[in-house]
Design an enzyme around this catalytic site. Structure first.
Site, PDB file in Angstrom:
ATOM      1  N   HIS A  69      35.425 119.079  79.475  1.00 32.03           N
ATOM      2  CA  HIS A  69      36.616 118.999  80.316  1.00 32.03           C
ATOM      3  C   HIS A  69      36.983 120.397  80.811  1.00 32.03           C
ATOM      4  O   HIS A  69      37.327 121.270  80.024  1.00 32.03           O
ATOM      5  CB  HIS A  69      37.771 118.365  79.537  1.00 32.03           C
ATOM      6  CG  HIS A  69      37.547 116.912  79.258  1.00 32.03           C
ATOM      7  ND1 HIS A  69      38.432 116.125  78.554  1.00 32.03           N
ATOM      8  CD2 HIS A  69      36.529 116.086  79.601  1.00 32.03           C
ATOM      9  CE1 HIS A  69      37.967 114.889  78.481  1.00 32.03           C
ATOM     10  NE2 HIS A  69      36.811 114.853  79.102  1.00 32.03           N
ATOM     11  N   ARG A  98      27.715 101.990  58.111  1.00 31.36           N
ATOM     12  CA  ARG A  98      28.539 102.266  56.924  1.00 31.36           C
ATOM     13  C   ARG A  98      27.879 103.244  55.944  1.00 31.36           C
ATOM     14  O   ARG A  98      28.079 103.176  54.740  1.00 31.36           O
ATOM     15  CB  ARG A  98      28.920 100.957  56.215  1.00 31.36           C
ATOM     16  CG  ARG A  98      29.834 100.088  57.033  1.00 31.36           C
ATOM     17  CD  ARG A  98      30.028  98.719  56.444  1.00 31.36           C
ATOM     18  NE  ARG A  98      28.796  97.947  56.503  1.00 31.36           N
ATOM     19  CZ  ARG A  98      28.690  96.671  56.161  1.00 31.36           C
ATOM     20  NH1 ARG A  98      29.753  96.022  55.712  1.00 31.36           N
ATOM     21  NH2 ARG A  98      27.547  96.033  56.245  1.00 31.36           N
ATOM     22  N   GLY A 155      36.871 114.624  86.530  1.00 25.69           N
ATOM     23  CA  GLY A 155      37.974 115.577  86.594  1.00 25.69           C
ATOM     24  C   GLY A 155      39.141 115.192  85.713  1.00 25.69           C
ATOM     25  O   GLY A 155      40.292 115.520  86.011  1.00 25.69           O
ATOM     26  N   LYS A 156      38.844 114.515  84.594  1.00 23.58           N
ATOM     27  CA  LYS A 156      39.910 114.033  83.708  1.00 23.58           C
ATOM     28  C   LYS A 156      40.696 115.170  83.079  1.00 23.58           C
ATOM     29  O   LYS A 156      41.918 115.086  82.942  1.00 23.58           O
ATOM     30  CB  LYS A 156      39.299 113.154  82.602  1.00 23.58           C
ATOM     31  CG  LYS A 156      38.670 111.876  83.108  1.00 23.58           C
ATOM     32  CD  LYS A 156      38.019 111.083  81.986  1.00 23.58           C
ATOM     33  CE  LYS A 156      36.788 111.751  81.430  1.00 23.58           C
ATOM     34  NZ  LYS A 156      35.669 111.862  82.391  1.00 23.58           N
ATOM     35  N   ALA A 165      29.479 120.659  82.617  1.00 21.40           N
ATOM     36  CA  ALA A 165      30.219 121.677  81.868  1.00 21.40           C
ATOM     37  C   ALA A 165      29.677 121.831  80.453  1.00 21.40           C
ATOM     38  O   ALA A 165      29.818 122.883  79.837  1.00 21.40           O
ATOM     39  CB  ALA A 165      31.704 121.303  81.831  1.00 21.40           C
ATOM     40  N   GLY A 214      25.052 122.061  81.594  1.00 16.13           N
ATOM     41  CA  GLY A 214      24.591 122.833  82.741  1.00 16.13           C
ATOM     42  C   GLY A 214      23.604 122.085  83.614  1.00 16.13           C
ATOM     43  O   GLY A 214      23.085 122.621  84.596  1.00 16.13           O
ATOM     44  N   ASP A 218      32.523 113.017  84.401  1.00 12.18           N
ATOM     45  CA  ASP A 218      32.651 114.207  85.266  1.00 12.18           C
ATOM     46  C   ASP A 218      33.591 113.970  86.446  1.00 12.18           C
ATOM     47  O   ASP A 218      33.448 114.586  87.502  1.00 12.18           O
ATOM     48  CB  ASP A 218      31.276 114.657  85.800  1.00 12.18           C
ATOM     49  CG  ASP A 218      30.247 114.820  84.699  1.00 12.18           C
ATOM     50  OD1 ASP A 218      30.561 115.519  83.717  1.00 12.18           O
ATOM     51  OD2 ASP A 218      29.152 114.246  84.803  1.00 12.18           O
ATOM     52  N   GLN A 254      33.779 110.997  78.997  1.00 11.29           N
ATOM     53  CA  GLN A 254      32.738 110.308  79.765  1.00 11.29           C
ATOM     54  C   GLN A 254      33.387 109.376  80.814  1.00 11.29           C
ATOM     55  O   GLN A 254      34.420 109.728  81.354  1.00 11.29           O
ATOM     56  CB  GLN A 254      31.762 109.550  78.850  1.00 11.29           C
ATOM     57  CG  GLN A 254      30.861 110.447  78.024  1.00 11.29           C
ATOM     58  CD  GLN A 254      31.458 110.820  76.689  1.00 11.29           C
ATOM     59  OE1 GLN A 254      32.081 110.028  76.014  1.00 11.29           O
ATOM     60  NE2 GLN A 254      31.267 112.056  76.295  1.00 11.29           N
ATOM     61  N   THR A 308      43.384 117.970  95.161  1.00 11.73           N
ATOM     62  CA  THR A 308      42.858 118.644  96.350  1.00 11.73           C
ATOM     63  C   THR A 308      42.291 120.031  96.031  1.00 11.73           C
ATOM     64  O   THR A 308      42.238 120.897  96.893  1.00 11.73           O
ATOM     65  CB  THR A 308      43.957 118.765  97.417  1.00 11.73           C
ATOM     66  OG1 THR A 308      45.081 119.475  96.854  1.00 11.73           O
ATOM     67  CG2 THR A 308      44.417 117.404  97.894  1.00 11.73           C
ATOM     68  N   GLY A 309      41.869 120.213  94.786  1.00 14.55           N
ATOM     69  CA  GLY A 309      41.281 121.483  94.373  1.00 14.55           C
ATOM     70  C   GLY A 309      41.250 121.554  92.862  1.00 14.55           C
ATOM     71  O   GLY A 309      41.866 120.729  92.178  1.00 14.55           O
TER      72      GLY A 309
END
EC number: 6.3.4.4
Length: 440
Positions: free
Chosen positions: A43, A145, A17-18, A309, A312, A15, A226, A424-425
């Site tokens: 994402h 397998r 922000g990738k 995301a 929730g 979480d 992740q 920054t946002g």
């Protein structure tokens, strides 16, 4: 410009922000490659105020000239894929001709989901906090397998035999051990026939495509899901995911040679969050349901909109943990860091950073390997002055408040890695690039 293969990984518990950063950088690449995880990732991308949440398809899909590859390290949920493709194409995006899937991707099927949920229920208060989407059981089948792979959808007669064998095993576990309902074979078999129609046309030799693009001098982006501290080997075991979330997973999960990877960008939140169970030394406990707990924890969660995301669920929030980040820098070989959500700290009078742990009267500068040991450490903080002014949308270093600059430089010193990008946002445009990964 010499071609670059850039790996983007989360350095904390996910979480970070990738998705936004991958989307930002994809205007310079020919393809984006997912190399691990499944549809347990979420994402979130915001472009011109419009929000899109992706769970499985690489974040580059929003750029119409970028191809998207799903590598062999990803566990593929066909129903989730079908839903995501439909949602994107409903917006006018053309997806299917740009999406390529490794035929070695393990499939997540109904019995994996049933097992995942039955196990979490059986663990009671020791639950790991999985998303209940079958990720772990699908990876187990891969290693054992006995898993079905995307390429198996090309031969339906063989697939039917493999499915019958797998379901005998898993239904036995569901009914006899977990006392849960079995999964119906005929229902799942009918689904698999529909899955083949969707997936087979998108199957491709991903390692060969990557090699061809490299030989043509094209840039590629490898998108992790992740975070490092959830890595099956390097994370807070057993409170981890079931795949290698570190930069090394980009090679094993896609088929690129490790020496071909040029830059590892670690996405790092300006504070810390975690979803589900497991140790979290810097946590500021707050329960949104009862509105009880730490006031700063509440502010971080509220201003940062810290709800998953995918699920929730409320994220646990805390101060920046430089001890954990040192480990992330080590195991990923970070070239640079992208610091996200700095603006969430804008209204705090003071900001704390954990620079070391204390355990049994000793200073600890790197995290322990087991969750049991991790639970015993106490965080030691350094306190920095807040800046009490908005940093949202700031697009130059000089425009940042002096206290914010001090905070960033302090984090760099403690992590041992330079901050190369500053978010920054939430919007794609709200980003300050201090060092361009493609130009290094």
């Amino acid at each position: 410009m010499v071609k670059k293969n850039i790996v983007v990984v989360g350095t904390q518990w996910g979480d970070e922000g990738k998705g936004k950063i991958v989307d930002l950088l994809t205007d310079r690449v020919a393809a984006v490659v997912r190399f691990q995880g499944g549809h347990n990732a979420g994402h979130t991308l915001v472009i011109d105020g419009k929000k899109t949440v992706l769970h499985l398809i690489p974040s580059g899909i929003l750029r119409e000239d970028v191809e998207c590859f799903i590598g062999n390290g990803v566990v593929l949920a066909p129903e989730a894929l079908e839903k995501e493709v439909a949602q994107l194409e409903d917006t006018g995006l053309k997806v299917k001709h740009r999406l390529k899937i490794s035929d070695a991707c393990p499939l997540i099927l109904d019995y994996h989901v049933a097992l995942d949920q039955a196990r979490e229920l059986a663990r009671g208060n020791k639950a790991i906090g999985t998303t209940g989407r079958g990720i772990g059981p699908a990876y187990e089948d891969k290693v054992a397998r006995r898993g079905l792979r995307a390429g198996d959808l090309k031969n339906m007669s063989q697939l039917k035999q493999k499915l019958q064998t797998a379901m005998e095993y898993h239904n036995y576990m569901l009914t006899n051990y977990y006392k849960a309902e079995p999964v119906d074979f005929e229902t799942l078999w009918a689904k698999c026939q529909a899955y083949a129609d969707l997936i087979v046309p998108m199957l491709a030799d991903i390692p060969n495509l990557i090699d061809l693009y490299n030989k043509e001098g094209k840039n590629l982006m490898f998108e992790g899901a992740q975070g490092t501290l959830l890595d099956i080997d390097q994370g807070t075991y057993p409170y981890v995911t079931s795949s290698n979330t570190t930069a090394g997973g980009a090679a094993s999960g896609s088929g690129i040679g490790p020496c071909q990877l040029d830059y590892v960008l670690g996405i790092t939140k300006a504070y810390a969050t975690r979803v589900g169970g497991g140790p979290f030394p810097t946590e500021l406990r707050y329960d949104v349901a009862t509105d009880e707990g730490d006031a700063v924890g509440k502010e971080l969660g509220t201003r940062g909109r810290e709800f998953g995301a995918t699920t929730g669920r409320q994220r646990r929030c805390g101060w920046f943990d430089a001890v954990a980040l040192r480990r992330s820098a080590q195991v990923n070989g970070l070239t640079g860091v992208c610091l996200t959500k700095l603006d969430v700290l804008d209204e705090l009078e003071e900001i704390k950073v954990c620079t070391k742990y204390r355990k049994d009267g000793q200073d600890v500068f790197l995290p322990p390997s087991s969750a049991d040991e991790y639970e015993l450490v106490e965080p030691h903080y350094e306190t920095l002055k807040g800046w009490n002014t908005s940093t949202v949308g700031i697009d130059s270093w000089d425009a940042l408040p002096e206290e914010a600059k001090v905070y960033i430089r302090f984090l760099e010193k403690e992590m041992g890695v330079t901050v190369s990008i500053l978010s920054t946002g939430p919007d794609r445009s709200e980003t300050l690039v201090l060092e361009d990964p493609f130009e290094v």
